[in-house]
Design a protein around this motif. Structure first.
Motif, PDB file in Angstrom:
ATOM      1  N   ILE A   4     -32.307 -21.595 -21.049  1.00 16.95           N
ATOM      2  CA  ILE A   4     -33.370 -21.007 -20.238  1.00 16.95           C
ATOM      3  C   ILE A   4     -34.338 -22.112 -19.816  1.00 16.95           C
ATOM      4  O   ILE A   4     -34.345 -23.200 -20.404  1.00 16.95           O
ATOM      5  N   LYS A   5     -35.158 -21.834 -18.807  1.00 18.34           N
ATOM      6  CA  LYS A   5     -36.072 -22.840 -18.281  1.00 18.34           C
ATOM      7  C   LYS A   5     -37.356 -22.952 -19.106  1.00 18.34           C
ATOM      8  O   LYS A   5     -37.945 -24.027 -19.203  1.00 18.34           O
ATOM      9  N   LYS A   6     -37.811 -21.842 -19.685  1.00 16.98           N
ATOM     10  CA  LYS A   6     -39.033 -21.868 -20.481  1.00 16.98           C
ATOM     11  C   LYS A   6     -39.034 -20.710 -21.468  1.00 16.98           C
ATOM     12  O   LYS A   6     -38.303 -19.725 -21.279  1.00 16.98           O
ATOM     13  N   ILE A   7     -39.840 -20.822 -22.492  1.00 15.59           N
ATOM     14  CA  ILE A   7     -39.949 -19.753 -23.467  1.00 15.59           C
ATOM     15  C   ILE A   7     -40.525 -18.518 -22.777  1.00 15.59           C
ATOM     16  O   ILE A   7     -41.539 -18.604 -22.079  1.00 15.59           O
ATOM     17  N   PRO A   8     -39.897 -17.357 -22.936  1.00 14.96           N
ATOM     18  CA  PRO A   8     -40.382 -16.157 -22.250  1.00 14.96           C
ATOM     19  C   PRO A   8     -41.753 -15.724 -22.772  1.00 14.96           C
ATOM     20  O   PRO A   8     -42.114 -16.019 -23.913  1.00 14.96           O
ATOM     21  N   LYS A  30     -51.998 -20.075 -29.077  1.00 11.81           N
ATOM     22  CA  LYS A  30     -51.466 -19.106 -28.131  1.00 11.81           C
ATOM     23  C   LYS A  30     -50.515 -19.704 -27.099  1.00 11.81           C
ATOM     24  O   LYS A  30     -49.897 -18.974 -26.329  1.00 11.81           O
ATOM     25  N   SER A  31     -50.403 -21.034 -27.050  1.00 15.46           N
ATOM     26  CA  SER A  31     -49.536 -21.674 -26.065  1.00 15.46           C
ATOM     27  C   SER A  31     -49.038 -23.003 -26.613  1.00 15.46           C
ATOM     28  O   SER A  31     -49.549 -23.514 -27.630  1.00 15.46           O
ATOM     29  N   THR A 112     -30.907 -16.305 -29.132  1.00 17.07           N
ATOM     30  CA  THR A 112     -31.332 -17.685 -29.349  1.00 17.07           C
ATOM     31  C   THR A 112     -31.151 -18.468 -28.051  1.00 17.07           C
ATOM     32  O   THR A 112     -30.126 -18.354 -27.379  1.00 17.07           O
ATOM     33  N   TYR A 113     -32.167 -19.278 -27.708  1.00 18.27           N
ATOM     34  CA  TYR A 113     -32.199 -19.973 -26.433  1.00 18.27           C
ATOM     35  C   TYR A 113     -32.631 -21.428 -26.630  1.00 18.27           C
ATOM     36  O   TYR A 113     -33.307 -21.751 -27.605  1.00 18.27           O
ATOM     37  N   TRP A 114     -32.256 -22.267 -25.697  1.00 18.84           N
ATOM     38  CA  TRP A 114     -32.721 -23.647 -25.718  1.00 18.84           C
ATOM     39  C   TRP A 114     -32.967 -24.097 -24.278  1.00 18.84           C
ATOM     40  O   TRP A 114     -32.455 -23.511 -23.326  1.00 18.84           O
ATOM     41  N   ASN A 197     -41.779 -13.186 -30.683  1.00 23.07           N
ATOM     42  CA  ASN A 197     -41.852 -12.379 -29.474  1.00 23.07           C
ATOM     43  C   ASN A 197     -42.592 -13.224 -28.446  1.00 23.07           C
ATOM     44  O   ASN A 197     -43.815 -13.203 -28.371  1.00 23.07           O
ATOM     45  N   GLY A 198     -41.846 -14.013 -27.668  1.00 25.22           N
ATOM     46  CA  GLY A 198     -42.481 -14.998 -26.810  1.00 25.22           C
ATOM     47  C   GLY A 198     -43.167 -16.043 -27.669  1.00 25.22           C
ATOM     48  O   GLY A 198     -42.599 -16.532 -28.647  1.00 25.22           O
TER      49      GLY A 198
END
Length: 210
Positions: A4-8, A30-31, A112-114, A197-198
């Motif tokens: 994925i391009k960025k963390i959802p 928070k970010s 799971t994403y990277w 969760n994000g």
């Protein structure tokens, strides 16, 4: 595991569901930007620790820091810099793959994403993980790349200045990982589980042992 391009972002409905199931929100930045800012002092300490470790493993590094041979720096722009940059990128990729390797059933997981967000790589999972597992996942790239690998390379006579640089750079880059470990150890009870969760992380005491 998916690319994925960025963390959802945080899913508000999922947050409501977790709250209904007695999951508690972890107190954390928070970010990513906030996490990096919070972890800068940790980055400095980790780089000093990595440098100290390599100081004892690599004699030329000792001579450089002691000033016995003086100090000079020469920057040459050429094909070599491409190799150096590729080495840094490869180190980043390996760092994230080590994170992923310790996530249970990572290659079969559809949660799971990277990916890469600007200059930073990330591995993100929505799987429910134990407190112990989260600590292991967070710390392994630091322990392996900045401490275990330099030790093995030094023993084989293969450690050099550039690898020392990558080792120290990796240590500094693990600052957010270490910040996460500090937050988890200070807030999550023994036997607790965590789920993401994000950018939000939630925990619950389930009595899990593994």
């Amino acid at each position: 595991m998916k690319l994925i391009k960025k963390i959802p972002p945080e899913n508000k409905q999922t947050t409501m569901f977790l709250n209904d199931q007695a999951w508690i929100r972890l107190k954390e930045p928070k970010s990513v930007s906030a996490a990096i800012l919070w972890s800068m002092p940790i980055s400095i300490l980790l780089m000093l620790s990595g440098a100290a470790w390599c100081y004892y493993l690599y004699p030329p590094f000792q001579e450089l820091l002691s000033g016995e041979q003086g100090f000079s720096m020469e920057i040459t722009i050429g094909i070599e810099i491409v190799y150096y940059l590729l080495g840094m990128f490869l180190c980043l990729v390996i760092h994230e793959l080590i994170h992923a390797a310790f996530i249970p059933k990572v290659w079969k997981s559809d949660k799971t994403y990277w990916g890469f967000n600007g200059l930073f790589g990330f591995v993100f999972t929505e799987e429910v993980l134990s407190k112990k597992r989260m600590v292991v996942i967070s710390l392994m790239p630091l322990l392996i790349l900045s401490f275990a690998i330099p030790l093995l390379l030094a023993g084989a006579g293969l450690l050099n200045g550039y690898l020392v640089f990558l080792s120290v750079l990796n240590a500094g880059g693990a600052c957010v990982d270490v910040l996460n470990v500090i937050l988890i150890l200070s807030q999550v009870p023994k036997g607790g589980d965590l789920v993401a969760n994000g950018y939000a992380t939630f925990y619950k005491n389930t009595g899990r042992k593994a």
